[in-house]
Design an enzyme around this catalytic site. Structure first.
Site, mmCIF file in Angstrom:
data_model
loop_
_atom_site.group_PDB
_atom_site.id
_atom_site.type_symbol
_atom_site.label_atom_id
_atom_site.label_comp_id
_atom_site.label_asym_id
_atom_site.label_seq_id
_atom_site.Cartn_x
_atom_site.Cartn_y
_atom_site.Cartn_z
ATOM 1 C CE1 TYR A 164 11.834 -26.948 10.164
ATOM 2 C CE2 TYR A 164 10.370 -28.441 9.031
ATOM 3 C CZ TYR A 164 10.884 -27.513 10.237
ATOM 4 O OH TYR A 164 10.069 -27.876 11.482
ATOM 5 C CE LYS A 199 13.336 -29.401 12.387
ATOM 6 N NZ LYS A 199 13.642 -29.343 13.707
HETATM 7 N N1 LIG Z 1 5.623 -25.599 15.442
HETATM 8 C C1 LIG Z 1 5.608 -26.550 14.506
HETATM 9 O O1 LIG Z 1 4.623 -26.665 14.034
HETATM 10 C C2 LIG Z 1 6.961 -27.546 14.063
HETATM 11 C C3 LIG Z 1 6.402 -28.417 13.527
HETATM 12 C C4 LIG Z 1 7.415 -29.288 13.284
HETATM 13 C C5 LIG Z 1 8.780 -29.362 13.962
HETATM 14 N N2 LIG Z 1 9.204 -28.211 14.702
HETATM 15 C C6 LIG Z 1 10.180 -27.914 15.216
HETATM 16 O O2 LIG Z 1 10.163 -27.518 16.585
HETATM 17 C C7 LIG Z 1 11.154 -26.998 17.221
HETATM 18 C C8 LIG Z 1 10.790 -25.762 17.896
HETATM 19 O O3 LIG Z 1 10.119 -24.920 17.110
HETATM 20 P P1 LIG Z 1 8.783 -23.908 17.652
HETATM 21 O O4 LIG Z 1 7.656 -24.039 16.981
HETATM 22 O O5 LIG Z 1 8.825 -23.990 19.003
HETATM 23 O O6 LIG Z 1 9.514 -22.508 17.302
HETATM 24 P P2 LIG Z 1 9.803 -21.329 17.929
HETATM 25 O O7 LIG Z 1 10.301 -20.371 16.854
HETATM 26 O O8 LIG Z 1 8.688 -20.872 18.595
HETATM 27 O O9 LIG Z 1 10.933 -21.742 18.882
HETATM 28 C C9 LIG Z 1 12.163 -22.093 18.560
HETATM 29 C C10 LIG Z 1 13.418 -21.539 19.594
HETATM 30 O O10 LIG Z 1 14.550 -21.778 19.091
HETATM 31 C C11 LIG Z 1 15.627 -20.543 19.260
HETATM 32 N N3 LIG Z 1 16.595 -20.712 18.458
HETATM 33 C C12 LIG Z 1 16.588 -20.749 17.046
HETATM 34 N N4 LIG Z 1 17.761 -20.808 16.563
HETATM 35 C C13 LIG Z 1 18.668 -20.956 17.261
HETATM 36 C C14 LIG Z 1 20.111 -21.211 17.665
HETATM 37 N N5 LIG Z 1 20.959 -21.154 16.771
HETATM 38 N N6 LIG Z 1 20.687 -21.394 18.948
HETATM 39 C C15 LIG Z 1 19.784 -21.442 19.991
HETATM 40 N N7 LIG Z 1 18.388 -21.233 19.940
HETATM 41 C C16 LIG Z 1 17.872 -21.139 18.827
HETATM 42 C C17 LIG Z 1 14.619 -19.468 19.033
HETATM 43 O O11 LIG Z 1 15.132 -18.417 19.538
HETATM 44 C C18 LIG Z 1 13.195 -19.679 19.586
HETATM 45 O O12 LIG Z 1 13.192 -19.643 20.941
HETATM 46 C C19 LIG Z 1 12.164 -26.548 15.963
HETATM 47 O O13 LIG Z 1 13.341 -27.431 15.594
HETATM 48 C C20 LIG Z 1 11.186 -26.946 14.723
HETATM 49 O O14 LIG Z 1 11.845 -26.989 13.436
HETATM 50 C C21 LIG Z 1 8.179 -27.130 14.752
#
Ligand SMILES: NC(=O)c1ccc[n+]([C@@H]2O[C@H](COP(=O)([O-])OP(=O)(O)OC[C@H]3O[C@@H](n4cnc5c(N)ncnc54)[C@H](O)[C@@H]3O)[C@@H](O)[C@H]2O)c1
Length: 260
Positions: free
Chosen positions: A158, A162
């Site tokens: 991760y 990132k």
């Molecule tokens: N939630 C947090 O605290 C947080 C913090 C930092 C970064 N992020 C980043 O934000 C982004 C969204 O995360 P989130 O929290 O909404 O997570 P989430 O799991 O709610 O949503 C992620 C979505 O991406 C889709 N996905 C995963 N792999 C995929 C692929 N290979 N092809 C197409 N779709 C795919 C999933 O089906 C899901 O709908 C991610 O990149 C995550 O790393 C989230």
């Protein structure tokens, strides 16, 4: 100030969490959407939620896996077929991966996380930028993380992926500014989505909610971020109001990444 009327925006990971919230913010400001995700059911749920909130929103969905460059080409072409242009791109799909010490992290797991979080973001930029360059305008927001600007621990894949997104953003931002295109990344801290629940469950099992409270007790704001707070930031960065912000990584974490 933020107006997406007549604009077309692609959101990957649009079936859940931050993608869904950003799509809703764009729709509320009048934008047309293509939501991309590998989960068809969640795409339909996002579409319904957005159209329940904004009855005349134009929302198209496209099932694709962002790790497959051919599928990336297809969602880009689909958007061109539907709307004839791409004004904004939230390049956001990502996974957390399993938590483990580096020596036990697993090479397959490392490759899997990098394939989604970094290769997927690169493929998206590669194919969207070609179109935006021809248009002479466009805005991209890539999703990095606090784990893309700081070490977190137990998250080799991760953190590496990132940090890669942050680097890719700065590199491409300085290449494409001259074509009227802005490219930025966001670095969210802990925002309460399915991903964070999954992460807390990995750490604490059924006690994940208590673990969450402890986790945010060291945040200057003593809480998790809300998806809609990130959605609003993304909509701003994709809008014309933010046009001179380029090649940077914007934290949205309650101040945590600046705390000693
Ligand atoms: N939630 C947090 O605290 C947080 C913090 C930092 C970064 N992020 C980043 O934000 C982004 C969204 O995360 P989130 O929290 O909404 O997570 P989430 O799991 O709610 O949503 C992620 C979505 O991406 C889709 N996905 C995963 N792999 C995929 C692929 N290979 N092809 C197409 N779709 C795919 C999933 O089906 C899901 O709908 C991610 O990149 C995550 O790393 C989230």
């Amino acid at each position: 100030m933020i107006d997406f009327n007549g604009k077309a925006v692609i959101v990957t990971g649009g079936g859940s969490g931050l993608g869904r919230a950003a799509a809703l913010s764009v729709a509320k400001a009048g934008g047309d959407l293509v939501l991309v995700d590998m989960n068809k059911d969640s795409l339909e749920e996002s579409k319904k939620e957005i159209q329940d909130a904004v009855s005349d929103a134009k929302v198209e969905v496209f099932e694709a896996n962002v790790t497959d460059e051919e599928q990336v080409k297809k969602y880009v072409q689909f958007t061109m077929d539907k709307f004839g242009k791409i004004d904004g791109f939230f390049n956001n799909a990502g996974i957390e991966g399993k938590q483990n010490l580096t020596e036990e992290y697993g090479s397959d797991e490392f490759s899997k996380v990098v394939a989604v979080n970094l290769n997927g973001v690169f493929f998206g930029m590669k194919h969207v930028l070609k179109i935006m360059k021809e248009q002479g305008n466009g805005s991209i927001v890539n999703t990095a993380s606090v784990g893309g600007i700081r070490g977190v621990g137990n998250q080799s894949g991760y953190a590496a992926s990132k940090h890669g997104v942050a680097g890719l953003t700065k590199n491409s931002g300085i290449e494409y500014g001259q074509y009227g295109i802005s490219i930025n990344a966001i670095a969210p801290g802990a925002i309460m989505t399915a991903m964070v629940e999954g992460s807390l469950r990995q750490m604490a099992g059924e006690d994940w909610e208590a673990a969450g409270k402890e986790f945010v007790s060291v945040n200057p704001m003593k809480r998790f971020g809300k998806p809609e707070e990130v959605g609003n930031l993304v909509a701003f960065l994709l809008s014309d109001a933010a046009k001179f912000i380029n090649a940077t990584v914007v934290p949205i974490d309650g101040g945590q990444s600046n705390k000693y």
